[in-house]
Write a protein that holds these residues in place. Structure first.
Motif, mmCIF file in Angstrom:
data_model
loop_
_atom_site.group_PDB
_atom_site.id
_atom_site.type_symbol
_atom_site.label_atom_id
_atom_site.label_comp_id
_atom_site.label_asym_id
_atom_site.label_seq_id
_atom_site.Cartn_x
_atom_site.Cartn_y
_atom_site.Cartn_z
ATOM 1 N N SER A 162 0.850 -1.185 0.000
ATOM 2 C CA SER A 162 0.000 0.000 0.000
ATOM 3 C C SER A 162 0.885 1.235 0.000
ATOM 4 N N PHE A 163 0.284 2.346 -0.412
ATOM 5 C CA PHE A 163 1.055 3.600 -0.373
ATOM 6 C C PHE A 163 0.162 4.710 0.121
ATOM 7 N N GLN A 164 0.786 5.787 0.510
ATOM 8 C CA GLN A 164 0.064 6.956 0.985
ATOM 9 C C GLN A 164 0.910 8.179 0.682
ATOM 10 N N ARG A 165 0.202 9.242 0.209
ATOM 11 C CA ARG A 165 0.921 10.514 0.015
ATOM 12 C C ARG A 165 0.761 11.322 1.285
ATOM 13 N N VAL A 166 1.877 11.866 1.741
ATOM 14 C CA VAL A 166 1.897 12.621 2.999
ATOM 15 C C VAL A 166 2.558 13.956 2.715
ATOM 16 N N VAL A 167 2.005 15.020 3.305
ATOM 17 C CA VAL A 167 2.635 16.334 3.155
ATOM 18 C C VAL A 167 3.184 16.733 4.514
ATOM 19 N N ARG A 168 4.505 16.945 4.565
ATOM 20 C CA ARG A 168 5.141 17.378 5.813
ATOM 21 C C ARG A 168 5.918 18.646 5.500
ATOM 22 N N PRO A 172 5.626 17.265 -0.302
ATOM 23 C CA PRO A 172 4.853 16.034 -0.433
ATOM 24 C C PRO A 172 5.781 14.822 -0.510
ATOM 25 N N TYR A 173 5.380 13.765 0.178
ATOM 26 C CA TYR A 173 6.149 12.525 0.156
ATOM 27 C C TYR A 173 5.244 11.397 -0.290
ATOM 28 N N LEU A 174 5.855 10.421 -0.911
ATOM 29 C CA LEU A 174 5.148 9.182 -1.195
ATOM 30 C C LEU A 174 5.706 8.135 -0.237
ATOM 31 N N THR A 175 4.812 7.529 0.568
ATOM 32 C CA THR A 175 5.275 6.487 1.484
ATOM 33 C C THR A 175 4.680 5.166 1.020
ATOM 34 N N ILE A 176 5.522 4.140 0.951
ATOM 35 C CA ILE A 176 5.103 2.830 0.446
ATOM 36 C C ILE A 176 5.367 1.797 1.533
ATOM 37 N N ALA A 177 4.416 0.893 1.699
ATOM 38 C CA ALA A 177 4.604 -0.198 2.654
ATOM 39 C C ALA A 177 4.467 -1.508 1.903
ATOM 40 N N ILE A 178 5.467 -2.383 2.031
ATOM 41 C CA ILE A 178 5.388 -3.715 1.422
ATOM 42 C C ILE A 178 5.661 -4.748 2.518
ATOM 43 N N ASP A 203 10.620 11.506 -1.808
ATOM 44 C CA ASP A 203 10.306 12.931 -1.910
ATOM 45 C C ASP A 203 9.673 13.193 -3.282
ATOM 46 N N LEU A 204 8.469 13.808 -3.277
ATOM 47 C CA LEU A 204 7.784 14.081 -4.549
ATOM 48 C C LEU A 204 8.017 15.514 -5.015
ATOM 49 N N GLY A 205 9.149 16.100 -4.611
ATOM 50 C CA GLY A 205 9.425 17.497 -4.986
ATOM 51 C C GLY A 205 9.413 17.726 -6.483
#
Lengths: 528, 204
Positions: A162-168, A172-178, A203-205
Motif C-alpha cells: 500500500s502507499f500513501q501521500r503525505v505532506v510534511r 509532499p512525500y510518497l510512502t510505500i509499505a510492502i 520525496d515528490l518534490g
C-alpha cells in the motif's frame, strides 16, 4: 407623407383628440424639448454583454484548465506511484533476511535497496513485529510514516502493498509499505507474514514542481485567452446593439411625429423580427394617421366650401335686406318687423360665414402673418375707437385710467411698446375679446396693455359673474356654449377660437381665468 | 420576473463559485489516504529450507511469527527421528523433506520449541505461550485422515485440552512446516485427557 417640421407640429395638434383643450393653451407648447437625454447606465447593455461573454470565456477556460490540470496531475502521480511501488516491491522481493530480524545484516540490505530508488531516491525502513528497527538513514524512525499506513500494512490477513501521500512542511512525500511474506509453497501462494514490513519514503518534490508548472502555464494561458475573448465579445455586443440603437432612434423619431421612420431589418434573428414588427406597426400607424388627417381635411374643406358657396348668395341677400331695411318704415308694422328680423339674421349669417371662412383658412394653414413693427397701445386704441367703444378723447390720458365716453371700456395702455404684430389680426383679437367681455360680462371692461418678462401682455377684464369652472377649460373651443340653455347667442360662437388662432399665429398664448374679486379676465401674451 | 434580484445574484455567484472551486481548491499535491497497491513481496529467509528449524513463537500483538534457526550440530548429522533415542518414538517413518534435504528431526524440533525463544529472539520481542511440562511421547503420521487429507498426530503425556489456543497453534504450525514446506498437513494433539481436533497451520 413628409411634412416640414413646423407644419407637422401644427398638424399634430389638429387631430381630433387635440380639441379637448384646457383653458391654458400654449401655442409654444409644441416646441417642448424632446425627452431629456439620460446618461447611459454605467452597466449598459454593451458592458453587460461583454462581461457575460468574458464570464463565459473565463468559466470555460477555467473549467477546461482545471479538468486538464487534474487529469495531468493524476497521470503524473499515478505514473510515479506505480513506478515506485513496483520497483520497491521488486527490491523487497530480492531481500534475504533472517528471522527474527538481524538488524546489522538488514541495514546492509537496506542501504543496497536505498541506492536503487526509482524514479527518485528513497529512504527505506524495516519494521519487525510492529516496531521500526532499521533504516537506510541514521534514524530507524520516520515522522513521515503514518500510523495509518503502518497499521494497515500489519493488519491481519493483509497480503498487499500500500502507499500513501503525505505532506510534511509543504513537501509532499510518497510512502510505500510492502509486507515481507514467508515463502509458503503452493498452498498459500500469497504467503504467511514474516512480521517484517518494509517502508520506502520518496520525496515528490519533482512532481510537485511539474504540477506547479502546469498551474502557472494554465494561468498564463488563461489571461491571453480572456483578452482574445474580448474581441468576439465586442463584436457580438456591437452586432446586438446596432439594431437596438437603430430601434431606439426610429422609436424616438416616431415619438417626434416622423411616422415614416423605419428600421433597416436584415437577417432572421429575433432582433430582425422585432425590427420588422416595428416597421409593420409604424406603417399601420402612419396609414391610420394619414386616413384621419385626410378625413379631417375633407371635413374642413367641406366647411370651407360651404362657406364659400354661401358667401355669394349671402352677398346678394345682404344687398336686398339693406334695401328692404331702408323701405321698412314705409311698410306696415308686421311686415316691417319681419323684414328687420330677416335683415338682422342675414347679417348674423354673414358674420358666421365670414368667421367660418376665417377659421377654415387657419385649418388649411393658409393664414399668413403680415407682421409690422407697431406700437401696441396705438393699435389697441385704434381698435376701440373704430368700434366706438371709446371716444377720441381717450387719448388725453396716456397710460392712465381713462373712462371712455360711453363709460363701458376703461383702458390702461402703456405707450411705446414696439411689437411685431399683424395689425388686422391684432385688431380681430382685441375686438373679439372686448366684444366678448361686453356681451357676456358686465361693464366696465378694463383693457390693459403692458410689457412683462419680455412679452407684450394684453389683459381684458370685465365685472361680470365670471366664467363657471366647468366652462373655463372650453372657452376657446369652437361653438362652445357657456350656457346650454342659451342656444342662440349674439356671436358666431367662433370668436374666441379665431382669437386663439390669431394669437398662436403671433407665437403667443391666450389664458382665460376668473379674478378673485369677480369677473373674467383674458390675458394674451405675445413674445416681443 | 418572479425571482428577486438578490436571489438571482446569489444563484449566479454560487454557480460561479462552483465553477471555480476545482480550480482553486486542488492545487499542488494533496495528501491521500492509504491506497492498496499490488501484492506483497515474498522474501528469501536465511538459513535456507533444509538447513533450518522453523519454529513459531508469539509476537507483540499475539500473532504467530516464524523463526528460522540453523540446525543444531548433532541434529544436522542425525539420520532422522527414528534413529534418535528420545522420549518420543515415531511409529512410522519420519517425513521426508520434499525438497530433497535432510530429514527433519521432529522430536528434537518439538523440544526446541518447548524451550522457548532464545536470547536474540526474546530481544526481538518474541515470546512463547507453550508452558506445559509434559513431553511428546510419539508422533504418528502423517496418515490419511477422515477426509483424505494427511493428519499428523502428536501424543503428549499431559493434558492438552486446557492448552492456550496460541500454544496449540505454535505446535501445529511448527509440526506442519517440519513435514511439509507448504504446511498442508493437519496436526492433532492427543493428551491424557483426550485429543484436540486436527487443525492446519492457517496464516493470520
Amino acid at each position: 407623407m413628409r411634412l416640414g417640421p413646423r407644419s407637422r407640429r401644427r398638424s399634430d395638434r389638429a387631430v381630433p383628440g387635440g380639441r379637448r383643450r384646457t383653458a391654458r393653451i400654449h401655442a409654444a407648447a409644441a416646441d417642448q424639448r424632446p425627452a431629456r437625454r439620460r446618461r447611459p447606465h454605467p452597466f449598459g447593455l454593451r458592458t453587460r454583454l461583454v462581461l457575460a461573454f468574458l464570464l463565459v470565456a473565463a468559466v470555460g477556460c477555467g473549467t477546461t484548465a482545471a479538468l486538464t490540470y487534474r487529469a495531468a496531475r493524476t497521470a503524473i502521480l499515478e505514473q510515479t506511484q506505480d513506478t515506485a511501488v513496483g520497483s520497491f516491491r521488486r527490491q523487497v522481493a530480492s531481500l534475504s533476511t533472517s528471522l527474527p530480524l538481524d538488524e546489522r545484516a538488514m541495514r546492509a540490505e537496506l542501504l543496497r535497496i536505498a541506492a536503487e530508488g526509482r524514479p527518485h531516491p528513497w529512504r527505506v525502513y524495516a519494521e519487525y513485529d510492529g516496531v521500526l528497527r532499521v533504516s537506510s538513514t541514521d534514524r530507524p524512525e520516520s515522522s513521515v510514516l503514518t500510523s495509518e499506513l503502518r497499521t494497515r500494512a500489519r493488519a491481519l490477513g493483509v497480503r498487499h502493498g500500500s502507499f500513501q501521500r503525505v505532506v510534511r512542511g509543504n513537501i509532499p512525500y510518497l510512502t510505500i509499505a510492502i509486507p515481507a511474506l514467508f515463502p509458503d509453497g503452493q498452498r498459500y501462494p500469497s504467503g504467511r507474514p514474516t512480521g517484517l514490513v518494509l517502508y520506502a519514503v520518496m520525496d515528490l518534490g519533482v512532481e510537485d514542481a511539474n504540477i506547479e508548472a502546469m498551474v502557472t502555464a494554465a494561468r498564463d494561458g488563461a489571461l491571453p485567452a480572456l483578452l482574445v475573448a474580448l474581441i468576439p465579445a465586442l463584436i457580438a455586443a456591437r452586432g446586438v446593439l446596432r439594431p437596438v440603437r437603430e430601434l431606439r432612434r426610429a422609436a424616438h423619431d416616431m415619438g417626434r411625429g416622423r411616422l415614416d421612420a423605419r428600421i433597416h431589418a436584415k437577417g432572421s434573428d429575433e432582433l430582425a423580427e422585432l425590427a420588422r414588427t416595428f416597421n409593420q406597426s409604424a406603417a399601420e400607424l402612419e396609414r391610420s394617421v394619414a386616413e384621419l388627417r385626410n378625413a379631417e381635411a375633407r371635413a374642413r374643406r367641406f366647411a370651407s366650401d360651404v362657406s364659400h358657396e354661401l358667401r355669394t348668395p349671402l352677398a346678394g341677400m345682404l344687398a336686398v335686406t339693406e334695401v328692404l331695411d331702408e323701405d321698412a318704415d314705409t311698410l306696415d308694422s308686421d311686415t316691417a318687423r319681419a323684414v328687420r328680423l330677416v335683415s338682422a339674421e342675414t347679417g348674423k349669417l354673414a358674420v358666421l360665414v365670414e368667421d367660418l371662412m376665417e377659421i377654415s383658412r387657419f385649418d388649411a394653414r393658409a393664414a399668413e402673418l403680415h407682421a409690422d413693427e407697431v406700437d401696441a397701445a396705438e393699435l389697441v386704441r385704434k381698435t376701440l375707437q373704430n368700434r366706438h367703444w371709446v371716444g377720441p378723447g381717450a387719448d388725453a390720458g396716456l397710460g392712465t385710467g381713462t373712462v371712455a365716453a360711453s363709460g363701458a371700456v376703461v383702458t390702461e395702455l402703456t405707450d411705446g411698446i414696439r411689437a411685431r404684430l399683424d395689425p388686422r389680426r391684432f385688431d380681430v383679437v382685441v375686438a373679439n375679446l372686448v366684444g366678448n367681455a361686453l356681451r357676456h360680462g358686465a361693464a366696465p371692461v378694463t383693457v390693459r396693455v403692458y410689457e412683462e418678462a419680455g412679452a407684450l401682455v394684453i389683459e381684458v377684464a370685465d365685472r361680470g359673474p365670471g366664467i363657471p369652472d366647468d366652462v373655463l377649460p372650453h372657452v376657446f373651443d369652437r361653438f362652445y356654449k357657456g350656457d346650454p340653455a342659451r342656444t342662440r347667442s349674439a356671436g358666431s360662437g367662433l370668436g374666441l377660437a379665431i382669437t386663439l388662432e390669431n394669437v398662436r399665429l403671433h407665437g403667443g398664448t391666450a389664458v382665460a381665468a376668473n379674478r378673485p374679486d369677480g369677473g373674467a379676465v383674458f390675458t394674451i401674451r405675445i413674445p416681443l | 420576473m418572479t425571482r428577486s434580484p438578490s436571489l438571482a445574484r446569489r444563484a449566479r455567484a454560487a454557480a460561479l463559485t462552483l465553477a471555480l472551486v476545482p480550480l482553486a481548491a486542488a492545487c499542488g499535491i494533496q495528501k491521500s489516504d492509504v491506497v492498496e497497491a499490488g501484492g506483497a513481496a515474498t522474501v528469501t529467509v536465511q538459513p535456507a529450507a533444509g538447513t533450518r528449524l522453523l519454529l513459531f513463537f508469539v509476537g507483540r500483538d499475539g500473532r504467530l511469527l516464524p523463526v528460522a534457526r540453523g540446525l543444531p550440530g548433532e541434529v544436522v548429522d542425525g539420520t532422522g527421528p527414528g534413529a534418535t533415542t528420545g522420549t518420543a518414538t515415531p511409529r512410522t517413518a519420519p517425513p521426508a523433506d520434499p525438497s530433497g534435504g535432510k530429514p527433519i528431526p521432529v522430536d528434537k524440533l518439538l523440544s526446541v520449541l518447548m524451550e522457548g525463544p532464545n536470547e536474540q529472539e526474546r530481544a526481538a520481542g518474541l515470546t512463547t505461550h507453550l508452558d506445559m511440562d509434559g513431553k511428546a511421547l510419539f508422533f504418528a503420521g502423517p496418515l490419511p485422515g477422515p477426509d483424505g487429507a494427511p493428519v499428523l498426530s502428536v501424543r503428549f503425556d499431559t493434558t492438552v485440552l486446557d492448552l492456550d489456543p496460541l500454544a496449540v497453534r505454535q505446535v501445529v504450525c511448527t509440526m506442519a512446516y517440519s513435514v511439509d514446506p507448504g504446511a498442508a498437513v493437519s496436526v492433532t494433539l492427543v493428551g491424557t485427557d483426550g485429543a484436540l481436533p486436527a487443525t492446519r497451520c492457517e496464516p493470520d
